[in-house]
Design a protein around this motif. Sequence first.
Motif, PDB file in Angstrom:
ATOM      1  N   ALA A   7       0.823  -1.212   0.000  1.00 25.34           N
ATOM      2  CA  ALA A   7       0.000   0.000   0.000  1.00 25.34           C
ATOM      3  C   ALA A   7       0.859   1.264   0.000  1.00 25.34           C
ATOM      4  N   VAL A   8       2.066   1.180   0.559  1.00 27.42           N
ATOM      5  CA  VAL A   8       2.954   2.344   0.618  1.00 27.42           C
ATOM      6  C   VAL A   8       3.336   2.812  -0.780  1.00 27.42           C
ATOM      7  N   GLY A   9       3.632   1.858  -1.671  1.00 27.94           N
ATOM      8  CA  GLY A   9       4.003   2.221  -3.032  1.00 27.94           C
ATOM      9  C   GLY A   9       2.913   3.012  -3.727  1.00 27.94           C
ATOM     10  N   ILE A  10       1.669   2.636  -3.485  1.00 32.06           N
ATOM     11  CA  ILE A  10       0.541   3.334  -4.119  1.00 32.06           C
ATOM     12  C   ILE A  10       0.370   4.718  -3.502  1.00 32.06           C
ATOM     13  N   LEU A  11       0.438   4.800  -2.170  1.00 31.12           N
ATOM     14  CA  LEU A  11       0.311   6.087  -1.477  1.00 31.12           C
ATOM     15  C   LEU A  11       1.391   7.066  -1.941  1.00 31.12           C
ATOM     16  N   ASP A  12       2.606   6.576  -2.062  1.00 27.44           N
ATOM     17  CA  ASP A  12       3.721   7.412  -2.498  1.00 27.44           C
ATOM     18  C   ASP A  12       3.484   7.952  -3.913  1.00 27.44           C
ATOM     19  N   THR A  13       2.967   7.112  -4.787  1.00 25.18           N
ATOM     20  CA  THR A  13       2.694   7.536  -6.168  1.00 25.18           C
ATOM     21  C   THR A  13       1.610   8.609  -6.212  1.00 25.18           C
ATOM     22  N   ILE A  14       0.578   8.443  -5.402  1.00 30.28           N
ATOM     23  CA  ILE A  14      -0.508   9.435  -5.361  1.00 30.28           C
ATOM     24  C   ILE A  14       0.033  10.799  -4.931  1.00 30.28           C
ATOM     25  N   ILE A  15       0.863  10.798  -3.894  1.00 35.18           N
ATOM     26  CA  ILE A  15       1.428  12.055  -3.383  1.00 35.18           C
ATOM     27  C   ILE A  15       2.354  12.694  -4.423  1.00 35.18           C
ATOM     28  N   LYS A  16       3.181  11.877  -5.073  1.00 35.21           N
ATOM     29  CA  LYS A  16       4.109  12.416  -6.079  1.00 35.21           C
ATOM     30  C   LYS A  16       3.382  12.977  -7.290  1.00 35.21           C
ATOM     31  N   SER A  41       2.590  -0.249  11.332  1.00 33.45           N
ATOM     32  CA  SER A  41       2.398  -0.737   9.970  1.00 33.45           C
ATOM     33  C   SER A  41       3.297   0.060   9.028  1.00 33.45           C
ATOM     34  N   ALA A  42       3.579  -0.519   7.855  1.00 36.67           N
ATOM     35  CA  ALA A  42       4.404   0.176   6.862  1.00 36.67           C
ATOM     36  C   ALA A  42       3.756   1.493   6.439  1.00 36.67           C
ATOM     37  N   VAL A  43       2.434   1.500   6.349  1.00 36.26           N
ATOM     38  CA  VAL A  43       1.711   2.716   5.962  1.00 36.26           C
ATOM     39  C   VAL A  43       1.835   3.791   7.049  1.00 36.26           C
ATOM     40  N   LYS A  44       1.779   3.378   8.317  1.00 35.54           N
ATOM     41  CA  LYS A  44       1.939   4.365   9.397  1.00 35.54           C
ATOM     42  C   LYS A  44       3.332   4.974   9.353  1.00 35.54           C
ATOM     43  N   GLU A  45       4.352   4.141   9.166  1.00 37.85           N
ATOM     44  CA  GLU A  45       5.729   4.643   9.078  1.00 37.85           C
ATOM     45  C   GLU A  45       5.826   5.722   7.999  1.00 37.85           C
ATOM     46  N   TYR A  46       5.242   5.437   6.830  1.00 37.01           N
ATOM     47  CA  TYR A  46       5.293   6.391   5.722  1.00 37.01           C
ATOM     48  C   TYR A  46       4.521   7.669   6.078  1.00 37.01           C
ATOM     49  N   ALA A  47       3.345   7.517   6.661  1.00 41.55           N
ATOM     50  CA  ALA A  47       2.506   8.680   7.002  1.00 41.55           C
ATOM     51  C   ALA A  47       3.216   9.594   8.002  1.00 41.55           C
ATOM     52  N   LEU A  48       3.896   8.999   8.975  1.00 48.24           N
ATOM     53  CA  LEU A  48       4.624   9.804   9.960  1.00 48.24           C
ATOM     54  C   LEU A  48       5.789  10.541   9.307  1.00 48.24           C
ATOM     55  N   GLN A  49       6.491   9.869   8.403  1.00 47.63           N
ATOM     56  CA  GLN A  49       7.623  10.496   7.710  1.00 47.63           C
ATOM     57  C   GLN A  49       7.179  11.688   6.857  1.00 47.63           C
ATOM     58  N   HIS A  50       5.938  11.622   6.344  1.00 53.63           N
ATOM     59  CA  HIS A  50       5.456  12.667   5.440  1.00 53.63           C
ATOM     60  C   HIS A  50       4.418  13.580   6.101  1.00 53.63           C
ATOM     61  N   ASP A  51       4.327  13.476   7.433  1.00 47.82           N
ATOM     62  CA  ASP A  51       3.467  14.365   8.212  1.00 47.82           C
ATOM     63  C   ASP A  51       2.022  14.372   7.714  1.00 47.82           C
ATOM     64  N   LEU A  52       1.491  13.171   7.461  1.00 50.20           N
ATOM     65  CA  LEU A  52       0.117  13.039   6.991  1.00 50.20           C
ATOM     66  C   LEU A  52      -0.824  12.791   8.168  1.00 50.20           C
ATOM     67  N   LYS A  53      -2.036  13.289   8.063  1.00 47.73           N
ATOM     68  CA  LYS A  53      -3.068  13.041   9.073  1.00 47.73           C
ATOM     69  C   LYS A  53      -3.311  11.539   9.171  1.00 47.73           C
ATOM     70  N   LEU A  54      -3.247  10.988  10.388  1.00 48.36           N
ATOM     71  CA  LEU A  54      -3.277   9.537  10.557  1.00 48.36           C
ATOM     72  C   LEU A  54      -4.380   9.112  11.511  1.00 48.36           C
ATOM     73  N   LEU A  55      -5.172   8.131  11.087  1.00 43.69           N
ATOM     74  CA  LEU A  55      -6.201   7.534  11.947  1.00 43.69           C
ATOM     75  C   LEU A  55      -5.946   6.038  12.048  1.00 43.69           C
ATOM     76  N   SER A 167       0.329   0.961  -8.847  1.00 40.15           N
ATOM     77  CA  SER A 167       0.481   2.414  -8.711  1.00 40.15           C
ATOM     78  C   SER A 167       0.040   3.119  -9.992  1.00 40.15           C
ATOM     79  N   ASN A 168       0.463   2.579 -11.123  1.00 39.39           N
ATOM     80  CA  ASN A 168       0.078   3.169 -12.415  1.00 39.39           C
ATOM     81  C   ASN A 168      -1.428   3.057 -12.646  1.00 39.39           C
ATOM     82  N   LEU A 169      -1.991   1.915 -12.258  1.00 38.72           N
ATOM     83  CA  LEU A 169      -3.430   1.714 -12.477  1.00 38.72           C
ATOM     84  C   LEU A 169      -4.260   2.641 -11.586  1.00 38.72           C
TER      85      LEU A 169
END
Length: 307
Positions: A7-16, A41-55, A167-169
């Motif tokens: 899921a991190v790969g997809i989230l990263d692509t959306i942000i980029k 979770s891997a997604v939480k790690e990414y969200a914290l690194q990018h200062d995203l609102k997290l639930l 990610s592309n899809l």
Amino acid sequence: MGTPEFAVGILDTIIKNKYEIVGVITAVDKPAGRGQKIKYSAVKEYALQHDLKLLQPSNLKDDAFLSELQSLNANLQIVVAFRMLPETVWRMPKLGTFNLHASLLPNYRGAAPINWAIINGETKTGVTTFFIDDKIDTGAMILNKVVLISCDENAGSLHDKLMIAGSNLVMETLVIIEKGNVRTTIQEDTAEINTAYKLNRENCQIDWTKSATEIQNLIRGLSPYPAAWCIIKDNEDEWNIKIYETKMHLEKHTYTVGQIITNKKELLIAVKDGFIQITKLQFPGKKKMATNELLNGISFSKKAQAE
């Protein structure tokens, strides 16, 4: 909404691609490993690194969570490897909620589509986006993309290929939703559909009475995680081992099924139509290693047997 590395790969692509992420929803923290340390979770790690609102809701029907989710005022929700959502959640955004699934739906609905595609000897799989409904992976399909499975593919390498394709899809799906050009296709069930069952100890155990191809596919489909396993017995010794890499040799022989044949560099297990040569494995209490490393420190008798 997502949890694992996929899921991190997809989230990263959306942000980029400059889409605004108003919130990230992921699993609650859990203790893991021998020390039972709290693991994000891997997604939480990414969200914290990018200062995203997290639930991190433990209950997706909890009023406090639903109120906070509503307050984010998202116009679209994207789900990648998360949990089944209650209707109050997936109906919330005006543009709906779509899921990215790592298979060509309706085939391989379920928890482990990447693994089962390889285990079942498929030569192709893919990714699908679909609008979520009240069942698991059954909603109206938006787009899909085919990904080929090579003969030496394992679950790890296929995971990475599908994450890029996914990610592309997702980006293609976002564009057509944004433009209001969505055309969906209803999933049709047929007798040929396979299910991507949740992996457990039982379905990860190697059955040495099966064909070499079936065994090879199981090992590929479970490597590097969670890994296929078996018991090796040698006189009074017994080990529960994990097997990560193998080679297959199809040939006639007179050995009994499961019998272990070794020399200083090779470890082969006899199956009904040949041999499975183990090239990477893990013994209890030891690190993952190449077989020749193991054979430097251990030797097997002619009675050694895999079960």
